[in-house]
Design a protein around this motif. Sequence first.
Motif, short mmCIF file in Angstrom:
data_model
loop_
_atom_site.label_atom_id
_atom_site.label_comp_id
_atom_site.label_asym_id
_atom_site.label_seq_id
_atom_site.Cartn_x
_atom_site.Cartn_y
_atom_site.Cartn_z
N GLU A 139 0.84 -1.20 0.00
CA GLU A 139 0.00 0.00 0.00
C GLU A 139 0.87 1.24 0.00
O GLU A 139 1.82 1.36 0.77
CB GLU A 139 -0.93 0.01 1.21
CG GLU A 139 -1.89 1.19 1.19
CD GLU A 139 -2.91 1.18 2.31
OE1 GLU A 139 -3.94 1.87 2.19
OE2 GLU A 139 -2.67 0.48 3.32
N ARG A 162 -3.21 5.82 1.18
CA ARG A 162 -3.62 6.15 2.55
C ARG A 162 -4.20 7.57 2.62
O ARG A 162 -5.23 7.81 3.26
CB ARG A 162 -2.44 6.02 3.51
CG ARG A 162 -2.00 4.59 3.80
CD ARG A 162 -0.75 4.60 4.68
NE ARG A 162 -0.32 3.27 5.06
CZ ARG A 162 -0.66 2.65 6.19
NH1 ARG A 162 -1.48 3.24 7.03
NH2 ARG A 162 -0.19 1.44 6.47
N TYR A 187 5.62 8.92 8.55
CA TYR A 187 4.84 8.66 9.76
C TYR A 187 4.19 9.96 10.26
O TYR A 187 2.99 10.00 10.56
CB TYR A 187 5.74 8.06 10.83
CG TYR A 187 5.03 7.56 12.06
CD1 TYR A 187 4.50 8.44 13.00
CD2 TYR A 187 4.87 6.19 12.30
CE1 TYR A 187 3.84 7.98 14.14
CE2 TYR A 187 4.21 5.72 13.42
CZ TYR A 187 3.70 6.61 14.33
OH TYR A 187 3.04 6.15 15.44
N GLU A 210 0.25 10.86 10.41
CA GLU A 210 -0.27 11.09 11.76
C GLU A 210 -1.06 12.40 11.82
O GLU A 210 -2.18 12.44 12.34
CB GLU A 210 0.93 11.14 12.71
CG GLU A 210 0.63 11.49 14.15
CD GLU A 210 1.91 11.62 14.97
OE1 GLU A 210 1.88 11.22 16.14
OE2 GLU A 210 2.93 12.10 14.43
N GLU A 215 -4.43 9.68 10.13
CA GLU A 215 -4.30 8.22 9.99
C GLU A 215 -4.16 7.59 11.37
O GLU A 215 -3.35 8.03 12.19
CB GLU A 215 -3.08 7.89 9.14
CG GLU A 215 -2.78 6.41 9.00
CD GLU A 215 -3.84 5.64 8.25
OE1 GLU A 215 -4.75 5.10 8.94
OE2 GLU A 215 -3.78 5.60 7.01
N ASP A 216 -4.97 6.56 11.63
CA ASP A 216 -4.87 5.89 12.94
C ASP A 216 -4.32 4.47 12.82
O ASP A 216 -4.24 3.76 13.81
CB ASP A 216 -6.22 5.88 13.66
CG ASP A 216 -7.34 5.26 12.83
OD1 ASP A 216 -7.03 4.65 11.78
OD2 ASP A 216 -8.50 5.38 13.23
N SER A 217 -3.94 4.07 11.60
CA SER A 217 -3.35 2.74 11.40
C SER A 217 -1.88 2.91 11.04
O SER A 217 -1.49 2.80 9.88
CB SER A 217 -4.09 1.98 10.30
OG SER A 217 -5.44 1.78 10.65
N LEU A 218 -1.09 3.20 12.05
CA LEU A 218 0.32 3.52 11.84
C LEU A 218 1.26 2.42 12.29
O LEU A 218 2.48 2.53 12.10
CB LEU A 218 0.67 4.82 12.58
CG LEU A 218 -0.07 6.08 12.11
CD1 LEU A 218 0.16 7.22 13.10
CD2 LEU A 218 0.38 6.49 10.72
N ALA A 219 0.72 1.35 12.88
CA ALA A 219 1.58 0.35 13.51
C ALA A 219 2.52 -0.33 12.53
O ALA A 219 3.65 -0.69 12.88
CB ALA A 219 0.72 -0.70 14.22
N GLU A 220 2.09 -0.52 11.27
CA GLU A 220 2.93 -1.22 10.32
C GLU A 220 4.00 -0.33 9.69
O GLU A 220 4.86 -0.81 8.97
CB GLU A 220 2.08 -1.85 9.22
CG GLU A 220 1.40 -0.85 8.31
CD GLU A 220 0.44 -1.54 7.34
OE1 GLU A 220 0.51 -1.23 6.15
OE2 GLU A 220 -0.36 -2.36 7.79
#
Length: 497
Positions: free
Chosen positions: A121, A126, A375, A379, A383-388
């Motif tokens: 992705e 995003r 990142y 942020e 975006e709240d799906s930052l773990a990867e």
Amino acid sequence: MRILSVAISLFVLVACGGSGDQPTPSLPKPEEPSTGYPDKPNIIVIFTDDQGYADLGIQGVRQDLKTPNIDKLATSGTRFTYGYVTSPQCTPSRAALMSGQYQQKFGVDENRFAPMPLNVETIASRFQKLGYRTGMVGKWHLEVMGNSKEWLKQNHPDFYASNQSIEKLPLDYKRPFFPDERGFDDVFWGYERRYWTNFELNGNDKLPGYQINNQYRLDLTNQAATTFIERNAQSPFFLYFSPYGPHVPLEATDFYLSRIPENMPTRRRYALAMMAAIDDGVGEIVGTLEKHGLMKNTIIFFISDNGAPLGDDMTDAPLDQRGEAWNGSRNDPLIGEKGMLTDGGIRVPYLVQWQGQFPAGKVVDKPVSSLDAVYTALELAGEDSLAELDGVSLLPALEGKTDYLDERALYWRFWMQRAVRKGKWKYLQAGIKREYLFDMESDEGENLNLIQQYPDIAEELRQQLLYWSDEMQRADPMTEIPAPFGARYDHYLPQPQ
């Protein structure tokens, strides 16, 4: 010396691909970002091509260039003196930027492993999901290219066996890897006179397709970048602007050459003229933002994709010489050049500005990565799906809290080389027998190899590096580097004391 340079050019033009049974050490969790930032700021990432560390006026290294518009981004924003990219070569460096992840995770270790896989992705996708209009202008270099031999062999073996030019590959095979299929709404991308576009420079839509334009390449993409802003000034937008310079071929118009004195190497003069064109483009972008009252709602990052190629000795070769010839840019005072994991190959100009939000005139002397820019931008976009993602937030550092940047490690692996930096220490291994440990906060930096004085630190960093490497898609061959490249390392770096 030129024989050495020519020999080494073979590996870069073809251009990395551990061991260990422990898990990769977890990165420290950065502090939560401060509240109070405006929602959905515009994001512009300017990613230049082979621009060395020395070649911004604000760096205070060279006196032969002027980059007033880019310098102003730093004086009204923040400059990172230890800004790193993830590779000393363009495709892997760009793959990391466009994914927010180490490119080794999905196998784009070198240029020859393009294209970037479709299951990765992009950050553009995003941003689209967050309600942004997305634009890509300039150099892409994540598509199917002439050196995509592995991809061709796996996906189109008949074409691979025919040994035809990549230009003969049907467009339908290449099209899915174009940026307008990877999350970008508006695109104007290409290299020299042939561009894939879906909008006109007057702002009108057009059907996606190639067009020939003989305008000077940097002026053309400068104009396309401002056109994108004009087209999207009423909505949140993300613009990835990637000028094709000062990468070879070195070319410039009289308009820019007239600003540069003639009493210098020709290649240097042309590189400075190209950087003047890029600087003018930054000025035009800022002017367009000001016209629409967007400066206080726009974050601008300025980063180079890797260090400058020097050809070992910065020989002033004829302008039509490409290969691994010096592109006229400089990495002073850093050691090494493009293709190497010394700082000259991976440490680059790195600035960020957000008027009224980020501090003005601030300098951060801690190691940061291009992954951190990704990142932080996502942020702030919500975006709240930052773990990867593999970066960390720069917001605490911009607010003066930088300890966490010393606590996490940055990793590199490229063409039989591997390196890690954690805090002030940098461990580097070229091939097998050449190992180095540097104190990057000392005056000596990479001029002094401390591996014999601090073997325990070197071994700890080496093990962390190998654990990280073991998790990547391609195995590190862990073989010795060829003699010409070894000679380059011996030319630049000290032997253990």
